[in-house]
Design an enzyme around this catalytic site. Sequence first.
Site, PDB file in Angstrom:
ATOM      1  N   THR A  20       0.865  -1.024   0.171  1.00 43.30           N
ATOM      2  CA  THR A  20      -0.125  -0.240  -0.085  1.00 43.30           C
ATOM      3  C   THR A  20       0.745   1.278  -0.005  1.00 43.30           C
ATOM      4  OG1 THR A  20      -1.757  -1.056   1.173  1.00 43.30           O
ATOM      5  CG2 THR A  20      -1.803   1.349   1.451  1.00 43.30           C
ATOM      6  N   ASP A  64       2.150  -7.028  -4.378  1.00 44.62           N
ATOM      7  CA  ASP A  64       1.352  -7.082  -3.055  1.00 44.62           C
ATOM      8  C   ASP A  64       1.941  -7.797  -2.138  1.00 44.62           C
ATOM      9  OD1 ASP A  64      -2.009  -6.312  -2.408  1.00 44.62           O
ATOM     10  OD2 ASP A  64      -1.143  -8.016  -1.395  1.00 44.62           O
ATOM     11  N   SER A  66       0.470 -10.152  -0.310  1.00 46.97           N
ATOM     12  CA  SER A  66      -0.096 -11.469  -0.155  1.00 46.97           C
ATOM     13  C   SER A  66       0.381 -12.385  -1.108  1.00 46.97           C
ATOM     14  CB  SER A  66      -1.618 -11.134  -0.853  1.00 46.97           C
ATOM     15  OG  SER A  66      -2.087 -10.127   0.112  1.00 46.97           O
TER      16      SER A  66
END
Length: 350
Positions: A20, A64, A66
């Site tokens: 982010t 990201d 993840s």
Amino acid sequence: MIQSSKHSKSAILLIYTGGTIGMKEDPVEQTLKPFDFEQILSEVPELGKFACKIDSRTFSPLIDSSDVEPSNWLELTRLIEEEYDNYDGFVILHGTDTMAYSASALSFMIEGLTKPVIFTGSQLPIGAPRTDGKENLISAVEIASAKDEQGHARVPEVCICFDNVLMRGNRTTKINADNFRAFRSANWPLLAEAGISIKYNTPAIRIPEDWNSKPIFHNKLDTRVSILKIHPGITPSVVREILCGTQTRAVIIETYGAGNAPSKGWFLSMVREAAAMGKILLNVTQCIAGGVNMEIYATGKGLKEAGVVNGYDSTTESALAKLFYLMGEIESDTDVKKYLETNLRGEISK
Ligand code: ASP
């Protein structure tokens, strides 16, 4: 490369992996997408005020968190090894979702660290008006470049710096998906707090045995681990599938409270069966704070008698990373079990 100093004191390598902190809104698709790292730097001109040289590297592609894999940990470790002599500290910008796993992994993969490796990220993109990214990044850089009177790093550890606090990486867990205080180190004190000045909790910080020796960088990981989270209603077939699966060498059993699991005969006999198959079984608690004590209740004693190893007050993230590391390095399961119960990098209170 950003050269930001009139009198260069420290040199910091900033490694941007994604997450982010480096995202911006795509007006067409209306989703967050990663943008060029150079734009992060233009968002944080305050970095130019530090009396240190800051260089940067950007992962390609950006990820990201993840999507983080052990291969990314190997890439980070390799980069730090290659650049170790050229910098006084390393700041890793990383998504929050798996930051605790990555910080745990690097803490084991780098043995004998003498310089800071500080992970940070943010809950809001750095371009957003109320972003926490700027503050996190600035504090991380300041901590990564901090030295004591002898010229030694103030925090020669793998850490997470988030929302004005510094935590040992292998003690942290992501505990909040919304708040700026996204991480918690429940079983180890904060290593530093950033207020008007940064206050270091020196007694809680690990220091190397020898400041002059170069760390050992480990690059073998064995990922044949699964996690069995105990819950009411868990069935024998599910337990068997996870405990006795043929593809794993180790299973982390996430137990209740102080290390307790169902006392039903079928459960304990499956644990014994898995142990007889040669599985390394590690007991960690589902609780956010405190740890395993397999002496208190009959249910915990049963696990111990079946050969389950005590994970003490380890987080699950740290237990997973430690198993990957130990199993990658060590062939003998007996030795892996011995080191699981040994405090290697400050990851357990023992
Ligand atoms: N999904 C993002 C990631 O972990 C969330 C964040 O950066 O905090 O990469």
